[in-house]
Enzyme design. Structure first.
Site, short mmCIF file in Angstrom:
data_model
loop_
_atom_site.label_atom_id
_atom_site.label_comp_id
_atom_site.label_asym_id
_atom_site.label_seq_id
_atom_site.Cartn_x
_atom_site.Cartn_y
_atom_site.Cartn_z
N ARG A 8 54.29 39.96 30.50
CA ARG A 8 53.93 39.87 29.08
C ARG A 8 52.43 39.91 28.91
O ARG A 8 51.69 39.31 29.67
CB ARG A 8 54.45 38.57 28.47
CG ARG A 8 54.16 38.45 26.98
CD ARG A 8 54.53 37.09 26.44
NE ARG A 8 53.78 36.00 27.05
CZ ARG A 8 52.53 35.66 26.72
NH1 ARG A 8 51.88 36.33 25.81
NH2 ARG A 8 51.93 34.65 27.33
N VAL A 9 52.00 40.67 27.90
CA VAL A 9 50.62 40.63 27.45
C VAL A 9 50.63 40.25 25.98
O VAL A 9 51.63 40.43 25.29
CB VAL A 9 49.87 41.98 27.66
CG1 VAL A 9 49.66 42.25 29.14
CG2 VAL A 9 50.60 43.12 26.99
N SER A 10 49.51 39.74 25.50
CA SER A 10 49.45 39.22 24.13
C SER A 10 49.17 40.29 23.08
O SER A 10 49.66 40.20 21.96
CB SER A 10 48.39 38.13 24.02
OG SER A 10 48.73 37.06 24.86
N THR A 11 48.38 41.28 23.42
CA THR A 11 47.99 42.28 22.42
C THR A 11 48.19 43.69 22.94
O THR A 11 48.29 43.92 24.15
CB THR A 11 46.51 42.12 22.01
OG1 THR A 11 45.70 42.37 23.16
CG2 THR A 11 46.22 40.74 21.48
N GLN A 14 45.89 45.20 25.72
CA GLN A 14 46.00 44.78 27.11
C GLN A 14 47.04 45.64 27.82
O GLN A 14 47.90 46.25 27.20
CB GLN A 14 46.40 43.31 27.19
CG GLN A 14 45.37 42.37 26.60
CD GLN A 14 45.86 40.94 26.53
OE1 GLN A 14 47.02 40.70 26.27
NE2 GLN A 14 44.96 40.00 26.76
#
Length: 183
Positions: A8-11, A14
């Site tokens: 998982r990445v936040s934005t 990324q």
């Protein structure tokens, strides 16, 4: 006995590349990929990964912060993994590995500390509520009617000049509010 990865990445800016490479190196056959804030409780790919795990499988992440947003969230996710009969492993956090006795011990201690913290918060909140009540702080919803309005409504009801429905309309409250006034 599959190894299932979750990345998982936040934005959108990324990239998941380094996580995917690490998960593949760890033997993950399936990798669930997500771009979502860790603060969001609705993470669709995580939910799919948790549904996909079966007894004997291992859910693997590169770091704990990729999986959970808080200790409570982590413990809830690990509980779901355990209920499926699967294991969990974080590549960067070697102590977070339910496939080993040491990892299970560490996560059990972590769970116990989180439960202890919840109990402390509950106790402090209860004590604070008691102190506030002794200072005269009103708990709960604010009253719909002021003291003056209650007195006016009770006087009107006592002399029979106005119905409950008329008083409810006058004070913009429900008829039930008027009917509950102490007589």
């Amino acid at each position: 006995m599959a190894i299932i990865g979750y990345a998982r990445v936040s934005t959108d800016g990324q990239t998941l590349d380094s996580q995917i490479a690490a998960l593949k190196a760890a033997g993950a056959g399936r990798i669930y990929r997500e771009t979502a804030s860790g603060a969001k409780s609705e993470r669709g790919e995580l939910a799919r990964a948790l549904k996909a795990i079966a007894a004997g499988d291992t859910l693997v992440v590169t770091r704990l912060d990729r999986l959970a947003r808080s200790t409570r969230d982590l413990l809830n996710i690990l509980d779901a993994v355990a209920k499926a009969g699967a294991g969990f492993r974080s590549l960067a956090d070697v102590w977070a590995d339910t496939t080993t006795p040491h990892g299970r011990l560490m996560l059990t201690v972590l769970g116990g500390l989180a439960e202890f913290e919840r109990d402390l918060i509950r106790t402090r909140t209860g004590e604070g509520r008691v102190r506030a009540k002794t200072r005269g702080v009103h708990m709960g919803r604010p009253p719909k009617l002021t003291t003056h309005q209650k007195r006016e409504a009770l006087n009107a009801l006592a002399d029979g000049s106005t119905s409950q429905a008329d008083l409810a309309r006058r004070f913009n409250v429900s008829q039930a509010t008027i009917s509950r006034l102490p007589r």
